[in-house]
Design a protein around this motif. Sequence first.
Motif, mmCIF file in Angstrom:
data_model
loop_
_atom_site.group_PDB
_atom_site.id
_atom_site.type_symbol
_atom_site.label_atom_id
_atom_site.label_comp_id
_atom_site.label_asym_id
_atom_site.label_seq_id
_atom_site.Cartn_x
_atom_site.Cartn_y
_atom_site.Cartn_z
ATOM 1 N N ALA A 28 5.870 4.146 -4.539
ATOM 2 C CA ALA A 28 6.180 2.779 -4.124
ATOM 3 C C ALA A 28 5.146 2.203 -3.174
ATOM 4 C CB ALA A 28 7.563 2.731 -3.464
ATOM 5 N N VAL A 29 4.700 3.019 -2.214
ATOM 6 C CA VAL A 29 3.781 2.505 -1.201
ATOM 7 C C VAL A 29 2.320 2.658 -1.642
ATOM 8 C CG1 VAL A 29 3.017 2.724 1.192
ATOM 9 C CG2 VAL A 29 5.433 3.004 0.628
ATOM 10 N N THR A 30 1.927 3.896 -2.018
ATOM 11 C CA THR A 30 0.519 4.147 -2.345
ATOM 12 C C THR A 30 0.128 3.571 -3.703
ATOM 13 O OG1 THR A 30 0.616 6.187 -1.045
ATOM 14 C CG2 THR A 30 -1.228 5.935 -2.569
ATOM 15 N N LEU A 31 0.875 3.930 -4.737
ATOM 16 C CA LEU A 31 0.526 3.486 -6.089
ATOM 17 C C LEU A 31 1.129 2.129 -6.447
ATOM 18 C CD1 LEU A 31 0.948 6.902 -7.967
ATOM 19 C CD2 LEU A 31 -1.171 5.856 -7.150
ATOM 20 N N GLY A 32 2.273 1.809 -5.868
ATOM 21 C CA GLY A 32 2.919 0.531 -6.161
ATOM 22 C C GLY A 32 3.497 0.436 -7.551
ATOM 23 N N TRP A 33 3.802 1.578 -8.171
ATOM 24 C CA TRP A 33 4.311 1.573 -9.540
ATOM 25 C C TRP A 33 5.805 1.255 -9.613
ATOM 26 C CZ3 TRP A 33 1.748 6.725 -11.620
ATOM 27 C CH2 TRP A 33 0.365 6.518 -11.714
ATOM 28 N N LEU A 34 6.560 1.704 -8.604
ATOM 29 C CA LEU A 34 8.017 1.611 -8.660
ATOM 30 C C LEU A 34 8.547 0.992 -7.376
ATOM 31 C CD1 LEU A 34 8.726 5.168 -10.115
ATOM 32 C CD2 LEU A 34 8.964 3.012 -11.356
ATOM 33 N N PRO A 35 9.698 0.306 -7.457
ATOM 34 C CA PRO A 35 10.303 -0.241 -6.233
ATOM 35 C C PRO A 35 10.870 0.869 -5.360
ATOM 36 C CG PRO A 35 11.717 -0.627 -8.124
ATOM 37 C CD PRO A 35 10.439 -0.072 -8.668
ATOM 38 N N ALA A 36 10.906 0.615 -4.065
ATOM 39 C CA ALA A 36 11.326 1.643 -3.110
ATOM 40 C C ALA A 36 12.827 1.679 -2.892
ATOM 41 C CB ALA A 36 10.626 1.430 -1.767
ATOM 42 N N SER A 37 13.541 0.602 -3.183
ATOM 43 C CA SER A 37 14.969 0.584 -2.871
ATOM 44 C C SER A 37 15.664 -0.474 -3.705
ATOM 45 C CB SER A 37 15.186 0.293 -1.378
ATOM 46 O OG SER A 37 14.678 -0.985 -1.050
ATOM 47 N N GLY A 38 16.983 -0.474 -3.574
ATOM 48 C CA GLY A 38 17.790 -1.470 -4.254
ATOM 49 C C GLY A 38 18.086 -1.089 -5.689
ATOM 50 N N MET A 39 18.784 -2.004 -6.371
ATOM 51 C CA MET A 39 19.182 -1.772 -7.748
ATOM 52 C C MET A 39 18.596 -2.812 -8.688
ATOM 53 S SD MET A 39 23.058 -1.036 -9.032
ATOM 54 C CE MET A 39 23.390 -0.377 -10.667
ATOM 55 N N GLY A 40 17.822 -3.711 -8.161
ATOM 56 C CA GLY A 40 17.181 -4.700 -9.009
ATOM 57 C C GLY A 40 18.008 -5.960 -9.151
ATOM 58 N N PRO A 41 17.442 -6.991 -9.756
ATOM 59 C CA PRO A 41 18.152 -8.261 -9.917
ATOM 60 C C PRO A 41 19.279 -8.159 -10.932
ATOM 61 C CG PRO A 41 16.068 -8.318 -11.078
ATOM 62 C CD PRO A 41 16.094 -7.029 -10.324
ATOM 63 N N VAL A 42 20.319 -8.909 -10.684
ATOM 64 C CA VAL A 42 21.449 -8.978 -11.611
ATOM 65 C C VAL A 42 21.443 -10.360 -12.245
ATOM 66 C CG1 VAL A 42 23.942 -8.830 -11.864
ATOM 67 C CG2 VAL A 42 22.773 -7.375 -10.202
ATOM 68 N N GLY A 43 21.306 -10.412 -13.532
ATOM 69 C CA GLY A 43 21.246 -11.704 -14.210
ATOM 70 C C GLY A 43 21.000 -11.529 -15.683
ATOM 71 N N GLU A 44 20.219 -12.423 -16.242
ATOM 72 C CA GLU A 44 19.980 -12.391 -17.679
ATOM 73 C C GLU A 44 19.147 -11.184 -18.104
ATOM 74 O OE1 GLU A 44 18.242 -16.056 -18.756
ATOM 75 O OE2 GLU A 44 20.000 -17.263 -18.254
ATOM 76 N N GLU A 45 18.305 -10.655 -17.188
ATOM 77 C CA GLU A 45 17.441 -9.551 -17.575
ATOM 78 C C GLU A 45 18.215 -8.244 -17.770
ATOM 79 O OE1 GLU A 45 13.223 -10.282 -15.535
ATOM 80 O OE2 GLU A 45 14.898 -10.332 -14.122
ATOM 81 N N GLY A 46 19.346 -8.087 -17.100
ATOM 82 C CA GLY A 46 20.203 -6.931 -17.295
ATOM 83 C C GLY A 46 19.567 -5.627 -16.839
ATOM 84 N N TRP A 47 19.905 -4.555 -17.569
ATOM 85 C CA TRP A 47 19.488 -3.212 -17.154
ATOM 86 C C TRP A 47 18.007 -2.962 -17.358
ATOM 87 C CZ3 TRP A 47 21.769 0.085 -14.136
ATOM 88 C CH2 TRP A 47 23.136 -0.027 -13.951
ATOM 89 N N LEU A 48 17.361 -3.755 -18.171
ATOM 90 C CA LEU A 48 15.923 -3.569 -18.343
ATOM 91 C C LEU A 48 15.180 -3.815 -17.035
ATOM 92 C CD1 LEU A 48 13.760 -2.902 -20.413
ATOM 93 C CD2 LEU A 48 13.544 -5.354 -20.891
ATOM 94 N N ALA A 49 15.650 -4.777 -16.258
ATOM 95 C CA ALA A 49 15.034 -5.052 -14.964
ATOM 96 C C ALA A 49 15.449 -4.024 -13.917
ATOM 97 C CB ALA A 49 15.416 -6.454 -14.494
ATOM 98 N N ARG A 50 16.597 -3.380 -14.101
ATOM 99 C CA ARG A 50 17.059 -2.381 -13.135
ATOM 100 C C ARG A 50 16.426 -1.008 -13.347
ATOM 101 N NH1 ARG A 50 23.577 -3.168 -12.345
ATOM 102 N NH2 ARG A 50 23.580 -5.409 -11.946
ATOM 103 N N LEU A 51 15.879 -0.787 -14.531
ATOM 104 C CA LEU A 51 15.378 0.542 -14.861
ATOM 105 C C LEU A 51 14.340 1.063 -13.874
ATOM 106 C CD1 LEU A 51 15.615 2.836 -16.889
ATOM 107 C CD2 LEU A 51 13.841 1.734 -18.269
#
Length: 321
Positions: free
Chosen positions: A158-181
């Motif tokens: 999350a910090v060095t490479l910036g590939w993945l988010p560090a926390s949370g569950m992602g946005p809830v909306g039209e994008e669904g679980w694809l955005a939470r993955l």
Amino acid sequence: MTRFLASRLLQALFVLLLMSMLVTVLIALMPGDPVDLMLAGNPRATAADAARLKALYGLDRPLWERYANWLGAALSGDFGYSRLFAQPVPAVLLPRLGNTLLLLGASFVLAIAIALPLGVLAARRPYSLLDDAVNLFCFAGISVPPFWLALLLILLFAVTLGWLPASGMGPVGEEGWLARLPHFVLPVATLTLASVGGYTRYVRASMLVELRQDYVRTARAKGLAEGQVVWRHTLRNALIPIVTIVALEFGTLFSGALVTETMFAWPGMGKLIYDSIMGNDLNVALVALLLATATTLAGNLLADLAYAALDPRITFKDVRS
């Protein structure tokens, strides 16, 4: 079968009753009054307001009377109201329970999928270079605390490479679980790496014992292929003690989820238990801990049922004894 399930159900109810008493007493012994904490940020609050709120929440009554009232209401389906979230307890718990079961289920399946082939391969070549590498991987996973592993993964991905988010569950909306993955990857990886080492060691030890049995030598003497001997005959018998260990470890996995969810701000049962205890929210903490206990008991029951499926010689009478 019916008698066995009825006996286990009665035992589970007794354990849950004792657990509810213990949690009630422990939370009551925590420093700080929940009403005083609620009014601490309100400079206009008076002593009369505090007394009214304590009477409303029943905090002016003895502990045993509060517990008896809660138990009577819980048996009728009323689990109380959350002071922190201003919602009924089931409305707070159910979404968090689904998030935790999703996290635990994914990490559990991944850990077993990795542990089974690694343990079998290490047992087939004991004390070889492959066995040493697997053991090193296992001891590293067992030795690393989940919170430290979570920090390392956050720092790297999350910090060095910036590939993945560090926390949370992602946005809830039209994008669904694809955005939470992407938010799902690091918590699952933490729980998987923390548990796969122990599972692999259990598989290896059980397979080493079974590979020395007479029926294995007989199967090989009859000309069966090595893959059939190992994966069809030996592994099935080796899984019987492993099922016991996995069932007992399921409660540990749940406690590990508490740490992991707190580290990654994952909105699950673990973080909810932490927040409710820190906020002195008795109703939420009590029901959440009872659900965690019930999940562990359910895992043990499923393990007992799996014994009979893996070995037809085992009956429910044997399991009960």
